[in-house]
Design a protein around this motif. Structure first.
Motif, short mmCIF file in Angstrom:
data_model
loop_
_atom_site.label_atom_id
_atom_site.label_comp_id
_atom_site.label_asym_id
_atom_site.label_seq_id
_atom_site.Cartn_x
_atom_site.Cartn_y
_atom_site.Cartn_z
N SER A 194 0.86 -1.18 0.00
CA SER A 194 0.00 0.00 0.00
C SER A 194 0.90 1.23 0.00
O SER A 194 1.33 1.68 1.06
CB SER A 194 -0.80 -0.11 1.31
N GLY A 196 1.87 5.02 -0.38
CA GLY A 196 1.41 6.41 -0.44
C GLY A 196 2.44 7.30 -1.11
O GLY A 196 3.61 6.95 -1.22
N TYR A 222 -4.23 0.17 -2.32
CA TYR A 222 -4.14 1.50 -1.71
C TYR A 222 -5.45 2.23 -1.91
O TYR A 222 -5.85 2.49 -3.04
CB TYR A 222 -2.98 2.30 -2.36
N ASP A 229 -6.42 1.01 4.95
CA ASP A 229 -5.22 0.42 4.34
C ASP A 229 -4.42 -0.37 5.37
O ASP A 229 -3.93 -1.47 5.09
CB ASP A 229 -4.37 1.51 3.67
N PHE A 241 2.42 -1.26 4.40
CA PHE A 241 1.93 0.06 4.03
C PHE A 241 3.13 1.00 4.13
O PHE A 241 3.93 0.89 5.05
CB PHE A 241 0.84 0.51 5.01
N TYR A 243 4.14 5.34 3.71
CA TYR A 243 4.04 6.71 3.24
C TYR A 243 5.43 7.27 3.45
O TYR A 243 5.78 7.73 4.53
CB TYR A 243 2.98 7.55 3.95
#
Ligand code: F6P
Ligand code: MN
Length: 314
Positions: A194, A196, A222, A229, A241, A243
């Motif tokens: 996922s 970001g 995502y 998520d 995940f 970011y």
């Protein structure tokens, strides 16, 4: 006290907390938030999707729903009698509730994460981080509990007090009843990832990590909502995940106090890991309630791979 794994499904949250011998005041905090979410659900389903006409600490325009969700939780926490101070992603300051704070709970929360997704009818969530004592500006490893509520096709609540991670689902009486006890992530290569942030802004280390995940067969998942998520990674027991730090945003996007610490606490409790790419999220010492940091979170093996790719890229 109950043995882990021995609890019948469908026992309700309050009873579960009592029967697992949780501190009474901490139980109160968790149940106040759980009760508040019933009103948040109603606001999500029927509320005004317009702007509130105000902006938050980060200069982002607030939706009426953000402001309302914040008020719903804040009011309950203030009147609980067991909360020392509150920090919310939607307000710019720490609100002191009780100067007699040593034995009380300090709470940081994101009342409605991903709220702009309500507009397009995707899932959103509430995230809560809980410390004992007078302050929330502390490393995440000092949290005594963390939880999130996911408003999806069903509403689920996931919490940990440092003794495993448990999932409850809201039933037709709007009670949270036990669904999964002691959720544990498995290891092995990520099956889902996922990611970001815009890929063109990734550092070479993050780019290499994404490339290796894809080469290993990980599927893209995502939604743009942190809670759904993360929930997918947790409930599938495998995945990652991120970011990450970006070329134009070295600290990434997500907030340490309201988003990263509680999720890192939960995922570590489930046997996973959470890193900035260089070190453990829960060891970050926040300087202010606004701090952000990059995050790579999920199965241990994938988080270790992210750290390796980033360190090798220099
Ligand atoms: O709170 C921030 C948030 O909405 C998270 O729910 C989500 O993970 C992230 O931002 C999505 O950011 P972007 O739109 O940049 O992918
Ligand atoms: Mn948020």
């Amino acid at each position: 006290m109950r043995q882990a794994g021995s609890t019948p499904l469908h026992v309700d949250l309050r009873r579960y907390l009592r029967e697992t011998d949780e501190d009474r005041d901490l139980t109160r905090v968790i149940c106040e938030v759980a009760d508040a979410t019933k009103y948040i659900i109603n606001a999500i389903r029927t509320g005004d999707l317009g702007m509130a006409g105000t902006s938050n600490l980060y200069g982002e325009e607030q939706l009426a729903l953000d402001v309302l969700s914040d008020r719903i939780i804040r009011k309950r926490l203030i009147h609980s009698g067991v909360v020392s101070c509150i920090a919310s992603e939607e307000s710019g300051e720490i609100q002191q509730i009780d100067p007699d704070c040593e034995q009380k709970y300090a709470v940081a929360y994101d009342p409605l994460d991903g709220s702009s997704l309500v507009d397009v009818n995707l899932a959103v969530g509430t995230i809560v981080s809980i410390y004992k004592g007078c302050d929330v500006l502390r490393p995440g490893r000092e949290q005594v509990a963390a939880m999130y509520i996911l408003y999806g096709p069903r509403t689920t609540l996931v919490y940990s007090t440092g003794r495993g991670v448990h999932e409850f689902a809201m039933n037709s009486l709007m009670e949270y009843t036990l669904n999964h006890e002691n959720i544990q992530m498995s290891n092995g290569a990520a099956k889902i990832y996922s990611p970001g942030g815009q890929r063109s802004k990734y550092s070479s280390g993050t780019e290499e990590f994404a490339r290796q995940l894809e080469a290993g067969g990980a599927k893209l998942r995502y939604s743009g909502g942190f809670v759904p998520d993360i929930n997918q990674v947790l409930m599938k027991r495998n995945g990652v995940f991120m970011y990450p730090h970006l070329k134009n945003a070295p600290d990434g996007k997500l907030r340490v106090l309201y988003e990263l610490n509680p999720m890192a606490f939960l995922i570590e409790q489930a046997g996973g890991a959470a890193s900035t790419g260089k070190g453990r999220i829960l060891d970050l010492q926040p300087r202010s309630i606004e701090d952000r940091a990059p995050i790579f979170i999920g199965s241990k093996e994938s988080v270790a791979l992210a750290e390796r790719c980033i360190s090798e890229a220099g």
